[in-house]
Design a protein around this motif. Structure first.
Motif, PDB file in Angstrom:
ATOM      1  N   HIS A 103       0.850  -1.201   0.157  1.00  0.00           N
ATOM      2  CA  HIS A 103       0.060  -0.137   0.048  1.00  0.00           C
ATOM      3  C   HIS A 103       0.967   1.275  -0.033  1.00  0.00           C
ATOM      4  O   HIS A 103       1.981   1.412   0.226  1.00  0.00           O
ATOM      5  CB  HIS A 103      -0.888   0.162   1.164  1.00  0.00           C
ATOM      6  N   ASN A 104       0.184   2.336  -0.388  1.00  0.00           N
ATOM      7  CA  ASN A 104       0.985   3.707  -0.483  1.00  0.00           C
ATOM      8  C   ASN A 104       2.309   3.362  -1.173  1.00  0.00           C
ATOM      9  O   ASN A 104       3.300   3.949  -0.512  1.00  0.00           O
ATOM     10  CB  ASN A 104       1.237   4.029   1.120  1.00  0.00           C
ATOM     11  N   LEU A 105       2.185   2.849  -2.139  1.00  0.00           N
ATOM     12  CA  LEU A 105       3.551   2.568  -3.140  1.00  0.00           C
ATOM     13  C   LEU A 105       3.953   4.154  -3.388  1.00  0.00           C
ATOM     14  O   LEU A 105       3.423   5.037  -3.961  1.00  0.00           O
ATOM     15  CB  LEU A 105       2.948   1.556  -4.252  1.00  0.00           C
ATOM     16  N   LYS A 106       5.442   3.743  -3.592  1.00  0.00           N
ATOM     17  CA  LYS A 106       6.328   4.936  -3.945  1.00  0.00           C
ATOM     18  C   LYS A 106       7.269   4.831  -5.294  1.00  0.00           C
ATOM     19  O   LYS A 106       7.273   3.394  -5.308  1.00  0.00           O
ATOM     20  CB  LYS A 106       7.219   5.258  -2.740  1.00  0.00           C
ATOM     21  N   PRO A 107       7.449   5.698  -5.675  1.00  0.00           N
ATOM     22  CA  PRO A 107       8.506   5.277  -6.959  1.00  0.00           C
ATOM     23  C   PRO A 107       9.617   4.493  -6.608  1.00  0.00           C
ATOM     24  O   PRO A 107      10.138   3.759  -7.384  1.00  0.00           O
ATOM     25  CB  PRO A 107       8.835   6.702  -7.639  1.00  0.00           C
ATOM     26  N   GLU A 108      10.130   4.680  -5.440  1.00  0.00           N
ATOM     27  CA  GLU A 108      11.307   3.802  -4.951  1.00  0.00           C
ATOM     28  C   GLU A 108      11.205   2.429  -4.797  1.00  0.00           C
ATOM     29  O   GLU A 108      11.945   1.605  -4.487  1.00  0.00           O
ATOM     30  CB  GLU A 108      12.201   4.398  -3.631  1.00  0.00           C
ATOM     31  N   ASP A 109       9.709   2.072  -4.711  1.00  0.00           N
ATOM     32  CA  ASP A 109       9.378   0.747  -4.628  1.00  0.00           C
ATOM     33  C   ASP A 109       9.436  -0.104  -5.983  1.00  0.00           C
ATOM     34  O   ASP A 109       9.207  -1.282  -5.972  1.00  0.00           O
ATOM     35  CB  ASP A 109       7.816   0.328  -4.137  1.00  0.00           C
ATOM     36  N   THR A 110       9.468   0.892  -6.847  1.00  0.00           N
ATOM     37  CA  THR A 110       9.761   0.134  -8.233  1.00  0.00           C
ATOM     38  C   THR A 110      11.046  -0.873  -8.266  1.00  0.00           C
ATOM     39  O   THR A 110      12.013  -0.539  -7.704  1.00  0.00           O
ATOM     40  CB  THR A 110       9.861   1.338  -9.261  1.00  0.00           C
ATOM     41  N   GLY A 111      10.752  -2.127  -8.987  1.00  0.00           N
ATOM     42  CA  GLY A 111      11.673  -3.110  -9.152  1.00  0.00           C
ATOM     43  C   GLY A 111      11.133  -4.460  -9.423  1.00  0.00           C
ATOM     44  O   GLY A 111       9.826  -4.570  -9.542  1.00  0.00           O
ATOM     45  N   ARG A 112      11.776  -5.482  -9.645  1.00  0.00           N
ATOM     46  CA  ARG A 112      11.347  -6.774  -9.898  1.00  0.00           C
ATOM     47  C   ARG A 112      11.368  -7.511  -8.586  1.00  0.00           C
ATOM     48  O   ARG A 112      12.538  -7.559  -7.909  1.00  0.00           O
ATOM     49  CB  ARG A 112      12.155  -7.468 -10.913  1.00  0.00           C
ATOM     50  N   TYR A 113      10.176  -7.980  -8.313  1.00  0.00           N
ATOM     51  CA  TYR A 113      10.159  -8.632  -6.823  1.00  0.00           C
ATOM     52  C   TYR A 113      10.426 -10.093  -7.274  1.00  0.00           C
ATOM     53  O   TYR A 113       9.419 -10.713  -7.669  1.00  0.00           O
ATOM     54  CB  TYR A 113       8.767  -8.587  -6.169  1.00  0.00           C
ATOM     55  N   ASP A 114      11.382 -10.937  -6.693  1.00  0.00           N
ATOM     56  CA  ASP A 114      11.406 -12.206  -6.656  1.00  0.00           C
ATOM     57  C   ASP A 114      11.055 -12.976  -5.724  1.00  0.00           C
ATOM     58  O   ASP A 114      11.235 -12.607  -4.346  1.00  0.00           O
ATOM     59  CB  ASP A 114      12.789 -12.451  -6.983  1.00  0.00           C
ATOM     60  N   CYS A 115      10.387 -14.094  -5.863  1.00  0.00           N
ATOM     61  CA  CYS A 115       9.833 -14.873  -4.779  1.00  0.00           C
ATOM     62  C   CYS A 115      10.621 -15.966  -4.123  1.00  0.00           C
ATOM     63  O   CYS A 115      11.201 -16.763  -5.157  1.00  0.00           O
ATOM     64  CB  CYS A 115       8.394 -15.304  -4.854  1.00  0.00           C
ATOM     65  N   ASN A 116      11.065 -16.226  -2.869  1.00  0.00           N
ATOM     66  CA  ASN A 116      12.013 -17.262  -2.589  1.00  0.00           C
ATOM     67  C   ASN A 116      11.235 -18.135  -1.632  1.00  0.00           C
ATOM     68  O   ASN A 116      10.576 -17.644  -0.615  1.00  0.00           O
ATOM     69  CB  ASN A 116      13.156 -16.720  -1.917  1.00  0.00           C
ATOM     70  N   VAL A 117      11.264 -19.399  -1.890  1.00  0.00           N
ATOM     71  CA  VAL A 117      10.065 -20.362  -1.063  1.00  0.00           C
ATOM     72  C   VAL A 117      11.147 -21.434  -0.431  1.00  0.00           C
ATOM     73  O   VAL A 117      11.885 -22.108  -1.306  1.00  0.00           O
ATOM     74  CB  VAL A 117       9.235 -20.994  -1.703  1.00  0.00           C
TER      75      VAL A 117
END
Length: 120
Positions: free
Chosen positions: A83-97
């Motif tokens: 929530h309340n996303l900011k431009p600095e949150d931009t990126g590729r989000y990799d998931c690790n399990v």
């Protein structure tokens, strides 16, 4: 072979919200840990959030109070609500399990994640 299944991501404006989901392609004995890492070109990969088997969380300081991780153990899936996303949150989000089988062997899987773009 068990692999990570992801969905979510996209393009939003500053202040918007997105939800990422991450799980496994089939049921396993136990999922120990699910984490999201963010990759941005030219920067070191960053741990954004994680949730353990007992529901404990950890978050990067930059996302505390804005991101929430949760688990649906029945579906072997975790969610990262942003929530309340900011431009600095931009990126590729990799998931690790990290998961274990009935014999006690542990497996650590990582999938190339979802692109999140926050426009100003």
């Amino acid at each position: 072979q068990v692999h990570v299944v992801e969905s979510g991501g996209g393009l939003v404006h500053t202040g918007g919200s997105l939800t990422l989901s991450c799980g496994l392609s089939e049921s396993v004995h136990k999922i120990d840990l699910i984490r999201w890492f963010r990759r941005v070109r030219g920067r070191q990969r960053e741990l954004v959030a994680g949730i353990g088997a007992d529901g404990t969380h950890n978050y990067a300081d930059s996302v505390k109070g804005r991101f929430t991780a949760s688990r649906d153990n029945a579906e072997n899936t975790a969610y990262l609500r942003m929530h309340n996303l900011k431009p600095e949150d931009t990126g590729r989000y990799d998931c690790n399990v990290v998961y274990s089988d009935a014999a006690g062997y542990t497996y650590d899987t990582l999938a190339e994640g979802q692109q999140v773009t926050v426009s100003s």
